[in-house]
Structure formats: C-alpha cells, structure tokens
Design an enzyme around this catalytic site. Structure first.
Site, PDB file in Angstrom:
ATOM      1  CE  LYS A   1     -29.094  18.502   8.918  1.00 52.98           C
ATOM      2  NZ  LYS A   1     -29.765  18.785   7.633  1.00 52.98           N
TER       3      LYS A   1
ATOM      4  N   GLY B   1     -23.702  22.695   6.402  1.00 53.29           N
ATOM      5  CA  GLY B   1     -23.662  23.268   5.057  1.00 53.29           C
ATOM      6  C   GLY B   1     -23.321  22.246   3.985  1.00 53.29           C
TER       7      GLY B   1
ATOM      8  CD1 TRP C   1     -24.696  26.428  -1.401  1.00 52.79           C
ATOM      9  CD2 TRP C   1     -23.935  27.342   0.513  1.00 52.79           C
ATOM     10  NE1 TRP C   1     -24.336  27.731  -1.661  1.00 52.79           N
ATOM     11  CE2 TRP C   1     -23.875  28.318  -0.513  1.00 52.79           C
ATOM     12  CE3 TRP C   1     -23.512  27.691   1.802  1.00 52.79           C
ATOM     13  CZ2 TRP C   1     -23.404  29.615  -0.280  1.00 52.79           C
ATOM     14  CZ3 TRP C   1     -23.055  28.985   2.026  1.00 52.79           C
ATOM     15  CH2 TRP C   1     -22.988  29.932   0.998  1.00 52.79           C
TER      16      TRP C   1
ATOM     17  CG  HIS D   1     -22.369  13.513   7.697  1.00 50.22           C
ATOM     18  ND1 HIS D   1     -22.059  14.802   7.334  1.00 50.22           N
ATOM     19  CD2 HIS D   1     -23.702  13.376   7.440  1.00 50.22           C
ATOM     20  CE1 HIS D   1     -23.146  15.409   6.879  1.00 50.22           C
ATOM     21  NE2 HIS D   1     -24.150  14.561   6.930  1.00 50.22           N
TER      22      HIS D   1
ATOM     23  NE  ARG E   1     -33.520  25.847  10.560  1.00 47.72           N
ATOM     24  CZ  ARG E   1     -33.390  26.883  11.396  1.00 47.72           C
ATOM     25  NH1 ARG E   1     -34.428  27.545  11.809  1.00 47.72           N
ATOM     26  NH2 ARG E   1     -32.186  27.259  11.831  1.00 47.72           N
ATOM     27  CE  LYS E   2     -35.187  31.868  10.995  1.00 47.28           C
ATOM     28  NZ  LYS E   2     -34.894  32.554  12.266  1.00 47.28           N
TER      29      LYS E   2
HETATM   30  P1  A3P Z   1     -30.354  26.022   8.943  1.00 44.98           P
HETATM   31  O1  A3P Z   1     -31.118  24.884   9.514  1.00 44.98           O
HETATM   32  O2  A3P Z   1     -29.628  26.813   9.970  1.00 44.98           O
HETATM   33  O3  A3P Z   1     -31.186  26.894   8.063  1.00 44.98           O
HETATM   34  P2  A3P Z   1     -26.556  20.292   5.933  1.00 44.98           P
HETATM   35  O4  A3P Z   1     -26.649  20.580   4.469  1.00 44.98           O
HETATM   36  O5  A3P Z   1     -25.170  19.983   6.396  1.00 44.98           O
HETATM   37  O6  A3P Z   1     -27.586  19.351   6.371  1.00 44.98           O
HETATM   38  O7  A3P Z   1     -26.867  21.704   6.643  1.00 44.98           O
HETATM   39  C1  A3P Z   1     -28.151  22.245   6.600  1.00 44.98           C
HETATM   40  C2  A3P Z   1     -28.072  23.742   6.825  1.00 44.98           C
HETATM   41  O8  A3P Z   1     -27.583  24.364   5.618  1.00 44.98           O
HETATM   42  C3  A3P Z   1     -29.457  24.337   7.091  1.00 44.98           C
HETATM   43  O9  A3P Z   1     -29.219  25.429   7.977  1.00 44.98           O
HETATM   44  C4  A3P Z   1     -29.868  24.773   5.709  1.00 44.98           C
HETATM   45  O10 A3P Z   1     -30.873  25.766   5.706  1.00 44.98           O
HETATM   46  C5  A3P Z   1     -28.561  25.283   5.133  1.00 44.98           C
HETATM   47  N1  A3P Z   1     -28.544  25.262   3.672  1.00 44.98           N
HETATM   48  C6  A3P Z   1     -29.042  24.313   2.848  1.00 44.98           C
HETATM   49  N2  A3P Z   1     -28.860  24.660   1.570  1.00 44.98           N
HETATM   50  C7  A3P Z   1     -28.230  25.844   1.572  1.00 44.98           C
HETATM   51  C8  A3P Z   1     -27.790  26.731   0.541  1.00 44.98           C
HETATM   52  N3  A3P Z   1     -27.988  26.449  -0.737  1.00 44.98           N
HETATM   53  N4  A3P Z   1     -27.176  27.868   0.906  1.00 44.98           N
HETATM   54  C9  A3P Z   1     -26.980  28.165   2.206  1.00 44.98           C
HETATM   55  N5  A3P Z   1     -27.391  27.378   3.228  1.00 44.98           N
HETATM   56  C10 A3P Z   1     -28.010  26.240   2.915  1.00 44.98           C
END
Ligand code: A3P
Length: 317
Positions: A48, A50, A53, A112, A279-280
């Site tokens: 969680k 990023g 992304w 991870h 999500r956000k």
């Molecule tokens: P939030 O839950 O705060 O919105 P991971 O990819 O490590 O599982 O992390 C997930 C987090 O990255 C989530 O944060 C998600 O919304 C955000 N996320 C996923 N894709 C993204 C993107 N393309 N750009 C920015 N944030 C992104």
C-alpha cells in the site's frame, strides 16, 4: 498467532518481521528460484505504498521501444493490471511466466519482502552483483489507512470460510503501532532499504510516494535513468514522459475494464478484485480516519524507531 484478520493474515515473526504464513513457507523456494533466474531490476515496497503505480511506470518506461505509450489500443497496461506485467517474486508466479514482456531485459520483478530477507543476489547494496533495486515508501499513517480500506474491500479466504471479518480500525491501529501487520513493522522495512540505498553507491533508488505525486515527471525521469533507459531529447520533445504519466495515472488505470472487473491472483493464494488496488491516491487522507492523538502516537513510534537513521517520511520542507 491464532487469530486471523485480513489486515494481519496468520502472521509468524521471523528475523524481526511479521510474515504472512504463506510468504514464510515460500521463502526457501523463492530464494532458490531467484538465484537461478535473477532479475535486472527489482521493484520493492511495503504493501500500500504505491506499488501498483511504480510497476506501471517502470514497465511503461522500460518497454517503451516495444510498446509505445501513445498506443491507446494495444499497450499491455490497457489490458493487464500492472501486477501482471511485473510479477512478485514472493510467489513463484514469476517463474511461470515466459512471455517476453516479463522476461526481456531489463527484466523487472517486484517484492514486498524486507531487504534482509531478499535472495542473496537481489541484495544489490551488498556487492552480490545482482539486480538493481527501486524502493518506494509512503507515510505510515496513509499506508495504514490505505491498508484498512483494501482490507475492508477484499474478501479474504477466512471470510469466505465464515471466519473473522475485517478488524475494527482501532484494533488494527494498535497492532500496526506494534509493528504487527503483514511484512511489518513498516518502519523497519523502510529503514532496511534506506540504509541499503545509503551504502549502495547507486544500485538502490529510493523513492517516496509523496514526492512522486508532487513531481511525477521528475521522478519518472529519475526512474528511467536509473533503469538505464533515460528519455532522449527527441522523446522529451515528442511528449513521451507525459504519455507514460497519463497511461499510468490513477484515473486512467482505475477506469480500464480490466481494473474495474478483472481479478489479480494473490501471491499468497486466492484472488483480489483489481479495483481494490485503486482508491484515492492522495497525501494526507489519514486526516479523515486518524485522530490527532492517534497520529501523534504513531509518529512517535516511528520517530523513535528511526532515530539516527537520517530518514524522515513524507515531504521534507
Ligand atoms: P489509497 O488507498 O490511499 O488511495 P499499492 O499499489 O502498494 O497497493 O498501494 C495502493 C495505493 O496506491 C492506494 O492508495 C491507491 O489508490 C494508490 N494508487 C494506485 N494506483 C495509483 C496510481 N496510478 N497513481 C497514484 N496512486 C495510485
């Protein structure tokens, strides 16, 4: 650990970290497999932070000569979640994969796992001559909030079998502060990669989610350069950086059919709906979920644990 809650799946303490049972069980095989087939670049993160992304950006940048980021029809990131373009080594799925996108150089994989539990050849900072590492970290408060939302959405095996439902946030917060969650303590995870990046002389790139959101183009350029494929002036003029950022953006990715309805095969078993990875994507969402008192408590734990490391989370003013 008898209890089973999604955020904290059957955890075992191992060399300072709380590992999900399945991750611990897989570890010897993961190590042996990786030694046989090392990657060029390992994208590492605490969950969680990023990861989704970072994988999209790294894949789009590293494969841009084969898959044009301007291709709005056939680009793999339009039909596959980035986790299926860059595999976790924590599972053995990276070995199942022999398509050229995941095996061509630079071969990208992800993890991870904490730095100290990586296969020997992946520990780039310690002269093993293996792959290079890109690490992304995120403020613990936003990471925890993101985890808890993920958790609430995902149907975990225990729930399907009539087991424990998602944990109350206060309970999750308490355990998180004690470092108890899958792959936790988060700050020790971060500290290990941070220290590796300090002693690595250029083989570990350390990124922050907050900085990526603040300056996506600058961080994408940094990432491409680190991966050995910097953007040329002609590519800059053609808008390649912007095209990659758009392709990988939260809005674009979240609205793709594959990410609205597809499922991702979890690395510890079962599946997750792809939509739960999006999500956000904001900095400071924790303010909507964590009281100032709780925030001060978690910040205190983190500050104490990272004392002397020279590392601070978030944007440095
Ligand atoms: P939030 O839950 O705060 O919105 P991971 O990819 O490590 O599982 O992390 C997930 C987090 O990255 C989530 O944060 C998600 O919304 C955000 N996320 C996923 N894709 C993204 C993107 N393309 N750009 C920015 N944030 C992104």
């Amino acid at each position: 650990q008898g209890s089973y809650a999604p955020l904290f799946p059957c955890l075992r303490q191992y060399r300072g970290f709380w590992l999900p049972d399945a991750v611990l069980r897989n570890l010897p095989t993961v190590h042996a497999s990786f030694e046989k087939r090392p990657a060029d670049i390992l994208l590492a993160s605490f969950p969680k932070s990023g990861t989704t992304w970072l994988k999209a950006l790294a894949f789009a940048a590293a494969r841009r000569s084969v898959h044009s980021p301007f291709d709005d029809v056939h680009h793999p990131l339009l039909s596959r979640i980035s986790h299926d373009c860059v595999r976790f080594i924590d599972t053995l799925r990276f070995l199942e994969d022999d398509d050229t996108d995941t095996t061509a150089a630079p071969r990208l994989v992800s993890t991870h796992l904490p730095y100290s539990l990586l296969p020997r050849r992946a520990r780039a900072a310690d002269g093993a001559g293996g792959c290079q590492i890109v690490y992304i970290c995120r403020d613990p408060k936003d990471t925890l909030v993101s985890l808890s939302h993920f958790d609430a959405g995902v149907k975990w095996p225990s729930q399907a079998e009539g087991g424990t439902a998602a944990m109350e946030f206060e309970e999750a917060f308490k355990l998180y502060c004690q470092g108890q969650c899958g792959l936790g303590p988060q700050w020790e995870h971060v500290r290990e990669y941070w220290e590796a990046s300090k002693r690595s002389s250029g083989s570990v790139l350390f990124l922050k989610y907050e900085e990526m959101l603040q300056d996506p183009a600058g961080n994408l350029r940094k990432l491409a350069e680190f991966m050995g494929c910097p953007f040329t002036p002609a590519e800059e003029d053609a808008g390649v950086v912007r095209a990659i950022l758009e392709l990988c953006s939260l809005d674009k990715q979240r609205n793709l059919p594959v990410n609205r309805t597809g499922v991702y095969k979890r690395y510890t078993g079962g599946t997750i709906d792809n939509r739960f990875f999006f999500r956000k994507g904001a900095v400071g969402d924790w303010r909507n979920h964590i009281t100032p008192e709780m925030a001060a408590r978690l910040d205190g734990v983190v500050e104490e644990a990272l004392k002397g490391s020279g590392f601070t989370f978030g944007l440095v003013e």
